[in-house]
Design a protein around this motif. Structure first.
Motif, mmCIF file in Angstrom:
data_model
loop_
_atom_site.group_PDB
_atom_site.id
_atom_site.type_symbol
_atom_site.label_atom_id
_atom_site.label_comp_id
_atom_site.label_asym_id
_atom_site.label_seq_id
_atom_site.Cartn_x
_atom_site.Cartn_y
_atom_site.Cartn_z
ATOM 1 N N VAL A 11 0.867 -1.174 0.000
ATOM 2 C CA VAL A 11 0.000 0.000 0.000
ATOM 3 C C VAL A 11 0.904 1.224 0.000
ATOM 4 C CG1 VAL A 11 -1.801 1.267 1.251
ATOM 5 C CG2 VAL A 11 -1.781 -1.241 1.285
ATOM 6 N N ASP A 12 0.582 2.222 -0.844
ATOM 7 C CA ASP A 12 1.468 3.378 -0.962
ATOM 8 C C ASP A 12 0.700 4.551 -1.573
ATOM 9 O OD1 ASP A 12 3.798 4.823 -0.736
ATOM 10 O OD2 ASP A 12 4.921 3.711 -2.250
ATOM 11 N N GLY A 13 1.157 5.750 -1.260
ATOM 12 C CA GLY A 13 0.587 6.943 -1.873
ATOM 13 C C GLY A 13 -0.361 7.696 -0.964
ATOM 14 N N PRO A 14 -0.639 8.952 -1.314
ATOM 15 C CA PRO A 14 -1.545 9.765 -0.497
ATOM 16 C C PRO A 14 -2.989 9.305 -0.623
ATOM 17 C CG PRO A 14 -0.933 10.946 -2.498
ATOM 18 C CD PRO A 14 -0.112 9.697 -2.479
ATOM 19 N N ILE A 15 -3.776 9.536 0.438
ATOM 20 C CA ILE A 15 -5.214 9.298 0.401
ATOM 21 C C ILE A 15 -5.852 10.373 -0.470
ATOM 22 C CG2 ILE A 15 -7.322 9.086 1.775
ATOM 23 C CD1 ILE A 15 -5.390 6.915 2.464
ATOM 24 N N LEU A 16 -6.832 10.001 -1.277
ATOM 25 C CA LEU A 16 -7.500 10.967 -2.134
ATOM 26 C C LEU A 16 -8.182 12.060 -1.309
ATOM 27 C CD1 LEU A 16 -8.615 11.912 -4.909
ATOM 28 C CD2 LEU A 16 -10.565 10.381 -4.519
ATOM 29 N N ASP A 17 -7.853 13.305 -1.599
ATOM 30 C CA ASP A 17 -8.598 14.447 -1.093
ATOM 31 C C ASP A 17 -9.914 14.485 -1.869
ATOM 32 O OD1 ASP A 17 -9.730 16.938 -0.653
ATOM 33 O OD2 ASP A 17 -7.872 18.069 -0.936
ATOM 34 N N MET A 18 -11.029 14.234 -1.193
ATOM 35 C CA MET A 18 -12.294 14.051 -1.897
ATOM 36 C C MET A 18 -12.804 15.321 -2.587
ATOM 37 S SD MET A 18 -12.962 10.877 -1.888
ATOM 38 C CE MET A 18 -14.723 10.637 -2.218
ATOM 39 N N PRO B 2 -5.558 5.204 -0.803
ATOM 40 C CA PRO B 2 -4.246 5.568 -1.340
ATOM 41 C C PRO B 2 -4.125 5.246 -2.828
ATOM 42 C CG PRO B 2 -4.062 4.202 0.640
ATOM 43 C CD PRO B 2 -5.482 4.118 0.181
ATOM 44 N N THR B 3 -3.090 5.779 -3.437
ATOM 45 C CA THR B 3 -2.845 5.515 -4.862
ATOM 46 C C THR B 3 -2.746 4.019 -5.122
ATOM 47 O OG1 THR B 3 -1.545 7.552 -4.879
ATOM 48 C CG2 THR B 3 -1.367 6.112 -6.809
ATOM 49 N N LYS C 51 7.460 11.249 -0.040
ATOM 50 C CA LYS C 51 6.868 9.959 0.323
ATOM 51 C C LYS C 51 6.631 9.860 1.831
ATOM 52 C CE LYS C 51 7.273 5.090 -0.922
ATOM 53 N NZ LYS C 51 7.848 4.191 -1.930
ATOM 54 N N ALA C 52 7.494 10.461 2.598
ATOM 55 C CA ALA C 52 7.357 10.399 4.053
ATOM 56 C C ALA C 52 6.088 11.092 4.539
ATOM 57 C CB ALA C 52 8.581 11.033 4.712
ATOM 58 N N THR C 53 5.560 12.032 3.756
ATOM 59 C CA THR C 53 4.396 12.802 4.203
ATOM 60 C C THR C 53 3.114 11.982 4.229
ATOM 61 O OG1 THR C 53 3.856 13.615 1.954
ATOM 62 C CG2 THR C 53 5.410 14.917 3.281
ATOM 63 N N TRP C 54 3.078 10.853 3.517
ATOM 64 C CA TRP C 54 1.832 10.075 3.501
ATOM 65 C C TRP C 54 1.932 8.745 4.247
ATOM 66 C CZ3 TRP C 54 3.395 10.816 -2.037
ATOM 67 C CH2 TRP C 54 4.103 9.731 -2.546
ATOM 68 N N GLN C 55 3.056 8.453 4.852
ATOM 69 C CA GLN C 55 3.226 7.148 5.486
ATOM 70 C C GLN C 55 2.258 6.915 6.640
ATOM 71 O OE1 GLN C 55 4.984 4.629 4.215
ATOM 72 N NE2 GLN C 55 5.320 6.089 2.551
ATOM 73 N N ALA C 56 1.988 7.944 7.450
ATOM 74 C CA ALA C 56 1.059 7.767 8.574
ATOM 75 C C ALA C 56 -0.343 7.450 8.058
ATOM 76 C CB ALA C 56 1.038 9.032 9.432
ATOM 77 N N ASP C 57 -0.758 8.119 6.981
ATOM 78 C CA ASP C 57 -2.080 7.849 6.406
ATOM 79 C C ASP C 57 -2.160 6.441 5.828
ATOM 80 O OD1 ASP C 57 -3.097 10.309 7.084
ATOM 81 O OD2 ASP C 57 -2.682 11.235 5.137
ATOM 82 N N VAL C 58 -1.057 5.967 5.257
ATOM 83 C CA VAL C 58 -1.029 4.605 4.726
ATOM 84 C C VAL C 58 -1.274 3.597 5.842
ATOM 85 C CG1 VAL C 58 0.530 2.825 3.817
ATOM 86 C CG2 VAL C 58 0.361 5.041 2.663
ATOM 87 N N PHE D 218 -4.877 3.623 6.868
ATOM 88 C CA PHE D 218 -5.711 2.958 5.864
ATOM 89 C C PHE D 218 -5.589 1.449 5.957
ATOM 90 C CE2 PHE D 218 -6.154 0.945 1.695
ATOM 91 C CZ PHE D 218 -7.465 1.271 1.405
ATOM 92 N N LYS D 219 -4.382 0.946 6.155
ATOM 93 C CA LYS D 219 -4.189 -0.506 6.258
ATOM 94 C C LYS D 219 -4.991 -1.088 7.413
ATOM 95 C CE LYS D 219 0.078 -2.035 5.574
ATOM 96 N NZ LYS D 219 1.563 -2.091 5.612
ATOM 97 N N ALA D 220 -5.071 -0.350 8.518
ATOM 98 C CA ALA D 220 -5.895 -0.808 9.643
ATOM 99 C C ALA D 220 -7.380 -0.715 9.302
ATOM 100 C CB ALA D 220 -5.590 0.031 10.875
ATOM 101 N N GLN D 221 -7.758 0.328 8.583
ATOM 102 C CA GLN D 221 -9.157 0.526 8.201
ATOM 103 C C GLN D 221 -9.642 -0.558 7.247
ATOM 104 O OE1 GLN D 221 -9.777 4.080 5.896
ATOM 105 N NE2 GLN D 221 -11.998 4.128 6.226
#
Length: 412
Positions: free
Chosen positions: A189-196, A208-209, A390-397, A400-403
């Motif tokens: 899993v990688d990439g930023p979460i979509l800003d809706m 994520p992407t 890439k480091a800016t989206w790691q927490a969101d990844v 998401f993996k838990a979600q």
């Protein structure tokens, strides 16, 4: 039914994996399944579409609409043929981007038509009019079945079409079924979460992407997270694959779209597709789409190529112009997988072109739509490195993996 498709060059081998017993709407066993493919060895991935004994009884006596394209194959037979042979009443075919036979350009509008052999109406969901089927079509069906090969990217449009059909199922009170297939980019899993606020035809869900899920898992998540129309749930059944985990290296037997001709292109796609929002060619109109990049005004590169008009790329960016850039088509596939999204290619081209005063980003916001956020474009302009971005989206990844975990059908 005779279908046209592209042969997909193998870049990896299929790993044997133990069957996973978590499932929705079907019963699995530890024994090989007998289907149109014959008796399958215990280590071979068994597609949801191959498990006719699981889903045909659920479809008998119902008017069925099938979302599929040239990838909907089980061995040498299309799922449509399997259904018709088993007495399933398929009354409508839904076709996605690239059409039912997969021979339309990216983004090219595809008209509704009639299937040549069966006479079944084909309702295009990529005709430039509406991504939703008409009331007339929906009134004539009882259940929608999806069997299509996805590649696991938020901007790849097949899942968007599936979600739109799930919305239609909610609106009209229809059942929905997914015949699951492996995700060739399902290993991470990688990439930023979509800003809706950037929701579009290349970004439909807050994921994520690289979401790392099969279509069956993604359908379950959209249902469970109330991402469908009005926060409602549809009547969903998933027929899972067997002998598949998220670490399986599954080689696609058929190209999912004209410009993803081999596994390396599919693995590079999460890093290369952003060039679609720039003036740079990513190899459409060459023998290496998504495996090279270049521009007529880029300097200091030995590699050159000329994009030309051809099948699947009628008017490619920088057509008939000599482009200078980078050749990635000999990269090691496993190294590409391990790296995940690699923005160094985009950053390299950005710095080269803008240093010479040339335009990089298109004036449209397509780069932002593909990226799912405006912040990455801004960070590139600020001079941030690929690693810093890439480091800016790691927490969101990780969130998401838990979600997504409750919706997974296969071991990670």
């Amino acid at each position: 039914m005779m279908l046209m498709w592209l042969s997909l060059t193998s870049m990896t081998t299929l790993n044997s994996c133990a069957a996973n017993k978590r499932h929705v709407g079907s019963t699995t066993t530890d024994q090989p399944v007998t289907s149109s493919q014959g008796t399958v060895s215990s280590g071979e991935v068994i597609l949801g579409a191959a498990r006719t004994d699981q889903y045909v009884p659920l479809l008998k006596g119902k008017r069925v609409a099938l979302l599929s394209n040239q990838t909907g194959m089980v061995g040498d037979k299309h799922t449509l043929d399997l259904m018709l042979e088993k007495g399933v009443n398929v009354v409508t075919i839904f076709s996605p981007e690239h059409g039912f036979r997969g021979n339309a350009d990216a983004g090219e509008h595809v008209s509704s038509s009639i299937d040549e052999k069966t006479g079944i109406p084909i309702a295009s969901l990529y005709d430039g009019k509406s991504p939703m089927p008409s009331k007339q079509v929906m009134d004539g069906i009882d259940v929608i079945v999806t069997d299509i090969q996805d590649v696991g990217l938020r901007f790849y449009t097949y899942y968007v079409t599936m979600i739109n059909l799930m919305d239609a199922a909610v609106t009209y009170g229809k059942q929905f079924m997914v015949l699951d297939r492996p995700n060739p980019n399902g290993m991470y899993v990688d990439g930023p979460i979509l800003d809706m606020t950037l929701k579009s035809g290349v970004g439909r869900l807050p994921i994520p992407t690289v979401h790392g899920m099969t279509l069956g898992e993604l359908a379950q998540m959209a249902n469970g997270e109330r991402w469908l129309k009005d926060g409602k749930k549809c009547d969903l059944t998933v027929i899972p694959c067997q002998n598949y985990t998220h670490q399986t290296r599954y080689t696609l037997p058929i190209a999912p779209s004209p410009n993803l001709p081999n596994m390396l292109a599919i693995y590079l796609y999460p890093s290369m597709c952003y060039f679609e929002g720039t003036t740079v060619s990513l190899g459409r109109g060459t023998d290496w789409p998504f495996q090279v990049y270049g521009h007529p005004d880029m300097t200091g590169y030995d590699f050159e190529f000329i994009p030309t008009s051809r099948f699947g790329a009628k008017t490619p960016p920088q057509m008939d112009k000599l482009c200078h850039g980078m050749d990635l088509h000999n990269l090691d596939a496993e190294e590409v997988i391990a790296e995940g999204i690699n923005l160094s290619y985009v950053i390299d081209a950005y710095r080269n072109l803008t240093a010479g005063g040339h335009q990089f980003f298109l004036k449209s916001n397509f780069f932002d739509l593909l990226m799912g956020t405006t912040r990455v474009r801004e960070m590139i302009a600020e001079g941030k490195t690929a690693q810093e971005i890439k480091a800016t989206w790691q927490a969101d990844v990780e969130l998401f993996k838990a979600q997504r975990k409750p919706y997974l059908l296969y071991d990670e």
